[in-house]
Design a protein around this motif. Structure first.
Motif, PDB file in Angstrom:
ATOM      1  N   GLU A 270      32.435  37.627  43.944  1.00  0.00           N
ATOM      2  CA  GLU A 270      33.996  37.267  43.281  1.00  0.00           C
ATOM      3  C   GLU A 270      33.764  37.699  41.738  1.00  0.00           C
ATOM      4  O   GLU A 270      34.775  38.269  41.287  1.00  0.00           O
ATOM      5  CB  GLU A 270      33.960  35.834  43.519  1.00  0.00           C
ATOM      6  N   ARG A 273      34.594  41.392  41.838  1.00  0.00           N
ATOM      7  CA  ARG A 273      36.060  41.569  41.931  1.00  0.00           C
ATOM      8  C   ARG A 273      36.915  41.461  40.703  1.00  0.00           C
ATOM      9  O   ARG A 273      37.927  42.176  40.464  1.00  0.00           O
ATOM     10  CB  ARG A 273      36.470  40.741  43.325  1.00  0.00           C
ATOM     11  N   ARG A 274      36.544  40.149  40.023  1.00  0.00           N
ATOM     12  CA  ARG A 274      37.190  39.905  38.841  1.00  0.00           C
ATOM     13  C   ARG A 274      37.156  40.819  37.846  1.00  0.00           C
ATOM     14  O   ARG A 274      38.100  41.381  37.103  1.00  0.00           O
ATOM     15  CB  ARG A 274      36.954  38.536  38.379  1.00  0.00           C
ATOM     16  N   ARG A 278      39.801  43.939  35.916  1.00  0.00           N
ATOM     17  CA  ARG A 278      39.889  44.016  34.488  1.00  0.00           C
ATOM     18  C   ARG A 278      39.427  45.576  34.219  1.00  0.00           C
ATOM     19  O   ARG A 278      40.329  46.199  33.301  1.00  0.00           O
ATOM     20  CB  ARG A 278      39.170  43.020  33.848  1.00  0.00           C
TER      21      ARG A 278
END
Length: 291
Positions: A270, A273-274, A278
């Motif tokens: 996760e 992914r974040r 960005r």
């Protein structure tokens, strides 16, 4: 271990018998290995010797050697300004049947234990400021040097096409993946290859020219399960990671976590992914061609 195994046979040195190989290394290097200290990995084994050195033995297919050679540890001995184990000697041989080579390198003992010998780092190792200072000075010294070698992260020669294919296969859409600057890199920068609390960078078999920021991005990516640690890596190496090449290398690393072989229980999934979302946004907004 029989030297007649074909290159096509899956070999895992964590479970295969290696006494025959270790006996040959001892005879060739005229050293005795302490079998009680044996460290076994999928394609390498290592042990302490009776002269207070370390011997690392690797099995590799010839098709993973031909592009840049087989002597990363030996070539790294010429690099200055980097805290790494001294290299002393080696022996290499080919299997009689099958396209496979073995190589054993004798080096100086590490000054401390690896920060995370295996698996994903999930706890902050709380390294001292001197560790971070030495990390940065070593990576900066490495990037300032020259080599004709090309880095082989994960035993794959890194090229512009490799970077582009990896990124575009996971993050489709308009994105300029052109690398602007190439520099020498360790190419296997993870918490298993650095010691702490005293810094030392080891396992140099894959080093060579690579996109700027590969090492910084790799250490950052391997820290994503510990947000404060990933932030510290970014802060210490921001000169690399704020560059366009550095952002591409962070995205390149993220493809290994969030790509088609993503593991649902990977604690980095996760955060990667974040971060990737960005980075893609920043790359698409930033002017192309910036180093």
């Amino acid at each position: 271990m029989s030297s007649s195994l074909s290159a096509d046979v899956a070999v895992d040195l964590r479970v295969q018998p290696v006494d025959e190989v270790l006996d040959r290394v001892e005879r060739s290097l005229q050293v005795r290995l302490d079998r009680e200290t044996l460290v076994r990995k999928r394609r390498t084994v290592g042990a302490r010797t009776d002269r207070d050195t370390w011997v690392r033995v690797e099995r590799r297919r010839i098709d993973k050697i031909s592009s840049q050679g087989w002597n990363g540890f030996e070539c790294a001995a010429t690099l200055g300004g980097i805290v790494k184990p001294a290299w002393y000697a080696c022996v290499a041989w080919g299997e009689r049947y099958g396209a496979v080579m073995w190589r054993a390198d004798e080096t100086e003992l590490l000054p401390a234990e690896p920060v995370k010998p295996g698996g994903v780092l999930t706890d902050d190792p709380k390294l001292p400021d001197t560790w971070w200072d030495t990390l940065s000075s070593s990576l900066d010294a490495l990037a300032a040097q020259y080599t004709s070698r090309v880095a082989t992260p994960d035993t794959v020669t890194i090229t512009q096409n490799v970077v582009t294919d990896a990124i575009c296969s996971v993050f489709p859409g308009p994105l300029d993946t052109t690398i602007g600057c190439w520099a020498p890199a360790h190419a296997d920068m993870n918490w298993a290859n650095v010691t702490g609390p005293e810094f030392c960078l080891f396992d140099w078999e894959d080093w060579g020219m690579a996109p700027r920021g590969l090492d910084s991005a790799s250490l950052w990516g391997n820290s994503l399960a510990v947000p404060a640690l990933a932030e510290r890596v970014w802060h210490e190496r921001r000169r690399d990671l704020e560059s366009r090449d550095g952002m591409l290398m962070m995205l390149f690393f993220c493809t290994k976590i969030v790509g088609p072989h993503a593991h649902p229980e990977d604690p980095r999934l996760e955060p990667a992914r974040r971060a990737a979302a960005r980075i893609v946004e920043n790359l698409r907004e930033a002017p192309s061609g910036l180093a």
